[in-house]
Design an enzyme around this catalytic site. Structure first.
Site, PDB file in Angstrom:
ATOM      1  N   THR A  66       0.860  -1.181   0.000  1.00 27.50           N
ATOM      2  CA  THR A  66       0.000   0.000   0.000  1.00 27.50           C
ATOM      3  C   THR A  66       0.895   1.229   0.000  1.00 27.50           C
ATOM      4  OG1 THR A  66      -1.674  -1.239   1.216  1.00 27.50           O
ATOM      5  CG2 THR A  66      -1.895   1.158   1.191  1.00 27.50           C
ATOM      6  N   GLY A 316     -10.049   1.682  -2.068  1.00 28.46           N
ATOM      7  CA  GLY A 316      -8.615   1.675  -2.346  1.00 28.46           C
ATOM      8  C   GLY A 316      -7.863   0.946  -1.255  1.00 28.46           C
ATOM      9  N   GLU A 317      -6.620   1.321  -1.019  1.00 32.14           N
ATOM     10  CA  GLU A 317      -5.728   0.754   0.006  1.00 32.14           C
ATOM     11  C   GLU A 317      -5.218  -0.641  -0.355  1.00 32.14           C
ATOM     12  OE1 GLU A 317      -7.718   0.585   3.800  1.00 32.14           O
ATOM     13  OE2 GLU A 317      -8.153   2.717   3.850  1.00 32.14           O
ATOM     14  N   GLY A 318      -5.840  -1.260  -1.373  1.00 31.88           N
ATOM     15  CA  GLY A 318      -5.547  -2.655  -1.696  1.00 31.88           C
ATOM     16  C   GLY A 318      -6.655  -3.592  -1.232  1.00 31.88           C
TER      17      GLY A 318
END
Lengths: 353, 353
Positions: A66, A316-318
């Protein structure tokens, strides 16, 4: 500035291992199930076989990287959140309390948090400090970064990947207040779609801010005039450090025959940069999900990837990548752990079928 | 025959706990992410809160119940596989080598294998032996089973669930060569769609066998004339023992406020029977995926459930349900494990948004 590391990395990217894929496909066909009845799960295992060169691939050592950075364009009011949220969320990642931490634990992955260009210093020994600069410039007024910083952000991503030990699969995720704006700009520049078609509401902005955001992105493209044929020019002029970093991670993973799992729109923009640098990247990447952000689908269509999930994610963030890794893992377990008709003593399909 | 157990079970099914759902929703909104940015994952956790009455639900003790039975209609050539595959696959389940075993291990669930009506005896101490009969009759010629056997199959499913200890969530899966045929017949009878609209290729049959399958199902409905308003009549006349059993499991789980996860088309037909018996069932069930079988979507639309996954699965056994349970688990972990803005010291959205 030269870009030796990028060139060397791209030079190492090969094609898929067709022999491993054929063996994996053949085994899938002899497992105790009707042929192709596990659909996409089977395809995933075959693609991983091709990427890794192993006809019986196991997904071990799952990593989500990230990458965080800030964006000068936030001064144009494109985001619903203040810029201070970027480092606050980075600390949240490092404490293990954010969405990506929860989903990484859920799938048995570790999270590597990288400061690619947060506007403040991150005071924590767990951070991978690779800050290229304290945030990008405001793309409405000038390029996001110098060309050599664009190159450096990608090469830093390559280094981050190369410095990790034991990676079996990698998800790329982002954090950066305002970063749907550069992602839309990159997508519009490279795919020639209109800004309206590739711009969404990010973390959640109202109509007025949305219209402003579209104008801001249009202006950033006019002011900087990125060359759509030169992905590094696009990245430098309207991109971001985390986007360059994720592109570098993707390239390095592919060069090492490690599957790359794209998360949402921002990591999609990074995948797009990587793909434009080397079209073979398509074969090494998986699209975990299709984000609510309209530009994400445009990117996936452009590269030619089908998303695995459609769950209205836009964090998001993974986070989506983590769920995608989990499905890829499931597909590989099907391939390696299920019995064959022969070993299980199960009758095959009637011959007249 | 009376159906006291079915009536008692249905009588225990309540509505969702709105208070727990509101608390869960409020917490989701205060977690360190833009509101609703985890989309369907958030919705899953809120629905589980409503089902269980716990605003902070954890998914423990995952169980997939895989029910097997045979179908007299296979003598009409509706399947690509011979009937002997049903017990062979049951043994494969009991050895832990089938698709459902692999995916259950992947998600940390246990598999309970139930003989609801396999045409031969299953010689294994691990099987839950609840055989109602040695397979159904050929529905082209006569009802699949007597009405009291239909009732008994549902009540047996209820018993199977009630006899389990520690169930936090249950997936329902099937095994039975030929069982897409009764599933299509049930779907056509209840939803009034044409047989062609709700009939697919099962384990994989060619055009000729497909046309024969459609004719067989049409004839089974003409010969038996099931009453679409009476789900037990439909089950008895054109259904199967595993379908009744799964319907019973679903009813019993809902009566105990335990989430039920539907797998593919056959478990969808069971869900349809359960829903027709008690429309509140909709709130206690999750649709894990949308199968390749066209009738499955018709069922989900009829009940009003949105599938979580679309991965071209058509195996059954509970495989899709396992993947669905995994996503529901992820959603609940997001709810319970993520930090709030306050606890993490993260700034919230600007007030003018």
């Amino acid at each position: 500035m030269k870009m030796e590391k990028i060139k060397t990395t791209i030079g190492k990217i090969e094609t898929l291992d067709k022999d491993a894929m054929e063996k994996a496909k053949k085994r899938q066909d002899f497992l105790t199930k009707p042929r192709e009845s596990l659909g996409v799960l089977e395809d995933l295992s075959i693609k991983v076989a091709g990427i890794t060169g192993n006809p019986m691939p196991e997904i071990k050592d799952k990593v989500v990287i990230t990458m965080a950075a800030d964006h000068g364009v936030v001064e144009e009011g494109v985001s619903a959140y203040p810029q201070e949220v970027t480092p606050q969320m980075v600390y949240n990642f490092l404490r293990g309390s954010a969405g990506i931490n929860v989903l990484a634990r859920h799938i048995g992955a570790r999270v590597v948090v990288v400061d690619m260009g947060v506007a403040t210093d991150i005071d924590n020994s767990e951070i991978v400090n690779k800050k290229v600069a304290y945030g990008t410039k405001n793309i409405v007024k000038e390029p996001a970064m110098a060309r050599d910083e664009g190159i450096r952000s990608i090469e830093t991503g390559i280094e981050v990947f190369e410095n990790l030990s034991c990676v079996g699969i990698v998800g790329i995720g982002d954090m950066g207040i305002g970063n749907t704006t550069p992602s839309s700009a990159i997508t519009a520049a490279i795919t020639s779609k209109s800004v309206g078609e590739v711009t969404g509401r990010g973390t959640g902005i109202d109509d007025e801010r949305y219209e402003n955001k579209v104008r801001v992105i249009e202006k950033s493209l006019e002011v900087n005039n990125p060359d759509p044929k030169d992905p590094i020019d696009v990245l430098a002029k309207v991109g971001g450090f985390e986007i360059g970093g994720m592109a570098g991670v993707a390239l390095a993973a592919a060069a090492n025959r490690i599957p790359v799992v794209i998360d949402g729109f921002i990591s999609g923009a990074a995948a797009l940069i990587a793909y434009e640098l080397e079209p073979k990247m398509k074969d090494f990447m998986f699209a975990s999900h299709c984000s609510v952000e309209s530009g994400h689908k445009v990117i996936l269509d452009h590269i030619g990837l089908e998303p695995l999930l459609d769950l209205n994610l836009r964090l998001g963030e993974g986070t989506g990548a983590a769920l995608g890794i989990n499905l890829i893992d499931a597909g590989c377990k099907i391939l390696t752990e299920m019995a064959t008709f022969e070993s299980a003593g199960v009758s095959e399909k009637s011959e007249n079928q």
